[in-house]
Design a protein around this motif. Sequence first.
Motif, PDB file in Angstrom:
ATOM      1  N   GLN A 118       1.611   9.142  -5.789  1.00 26.86           N
ATOM      2  CA  GLN A 118       2.071  10.505  -5.542  1.00 26.86           C
ATOM      3  C   GLN A 118       3.045  10.951  -6.619  1.00 26.86           C
ATOM      4  OE1 GLN A 118       0.968  12.601  -3.008  1.00 26.86           O
ATOM      5  NE2 GLN A 118       2.019  14.071  -4.329  1.00 26.86           N
ATOM      6  N   ILE A 125       0.999   4.120  -2.768  1.00 17.78           N
ATOM      7  CA  ILE A 125       0.799   5.533  -2.436  1.00 17.78           C
ATOM      8  C   ILE A 125       1.938   6.368  -2.994  1.00 17.78           C
ATOM      9  CG2 ILE A 125       0.747   7.203  -0.548  1.00 17.78           C
ATOM     10  CD1 ILE A 125      -0.761   5.115   1.099  1.00 17.78           C
ATOM     11  N   THR A 127       0.832  -1.206   0.000  1.00 15.91           N
ATOM     12  CA  THR A 127       0.000   0.000   0.000  1.00 15.91           C
ATOM     13  C   THR A 127       0.862   1.248   0.000  1.00 15.91           C
ATOM     14  OG1 THR A 127      -1.759  -1.162   1.194  1.00 15.91           O
ATOM     15  CG2 THR A 127      -1.798   1.250   1.226  1.00 15.91           C
ATOM     16  N   LYS A 128       1.917   1.213   0.821  1.00 18.32           N
ATOM     17  CA  LYS A 128       2.834   2.357   0.884  1.00 18.32           C
ATOM     18  C   LYS A 128       3.474   2.603  -0.468  1.00 18.32           C
ATOM     19  CE  LYS A 128       7.028   3.983   3.195  1.00 18.32           C
ATOM     20  NZ  LYS A 128       8.079   3.645   4.187  1.00 18.32           N
TER      21      LYS A 128
END
Length: 256
Positions: free
Chosen positions: A68, A64, A60-61
């Motif tokens: 971004q 993200i 998930t990180k």
Amino acid sequence: MFCPYFCFLINNWGNHHFFAMGTLNLYSAREVVTINSNYSNLTEEIVIAAKESLVAANATKENIIATQAQVNAAANELAAKIEAIKAAMSHTLNVTEAGWATLCLGFNAEIPTNNGFKAYVVSEVTKGAVTLTQVQGVLPANEAIIVEAPKGEYNFLMSADAATEIAENHLEGTINDECIEGPAYILGIYEGVVGLYNAALDKNATGGAGDTHFISYANKAYLPADAVPAALQGAASFSFRYEGTTSIEEVETENA
């Protein structure tokens, strides 16, 4: 001394039972092993679940971070496009200490009125001089002008208004760097005299070394030789003569 409790333990040892003193719990050795096994399995499941959660969290990180990065890239691309649009909708003219410049824009633009700024077209070519006629208001797209102004930077912003074409203007201009066939006359100063002088022909048609063309740089103006009367062909230069003021505020043509 005889101990009945000790005998009880011995007698029941073969049955693999244990008595927990002070409680009523009675576990067989097999049940203890089962409990320990279940505890171990549960612990292993918890560890596996924790690892899976950690992997999912890392994924998930990473998503993200990747998202971004995409957002940042899109924002940068949008900013670049906005700057390109701004550049296409405006132009900054730098006038040197000489106090003269030429200009040709690819869009309708409001002529500055600050700081004594004046814009002229060449309305007539006569012996030894060209007539400069002042223009005001909205400069039509692709209309070449000669500028007289104090040293400084002058901003031309795209105008939403349409502008009338100027009836008499012998100047031509280039929006981008362009190889122009000569002869032609360009803005210059010789022995303190400002005027239009013969352009040095040091290029060929493709921009290489030659003697038939010259480079007219982006957003610059020049006077082509065919604008000069036959009797005046071959003149080395033309000085400036002022005459009248032509307003170009009328709305007749669509904004280019």
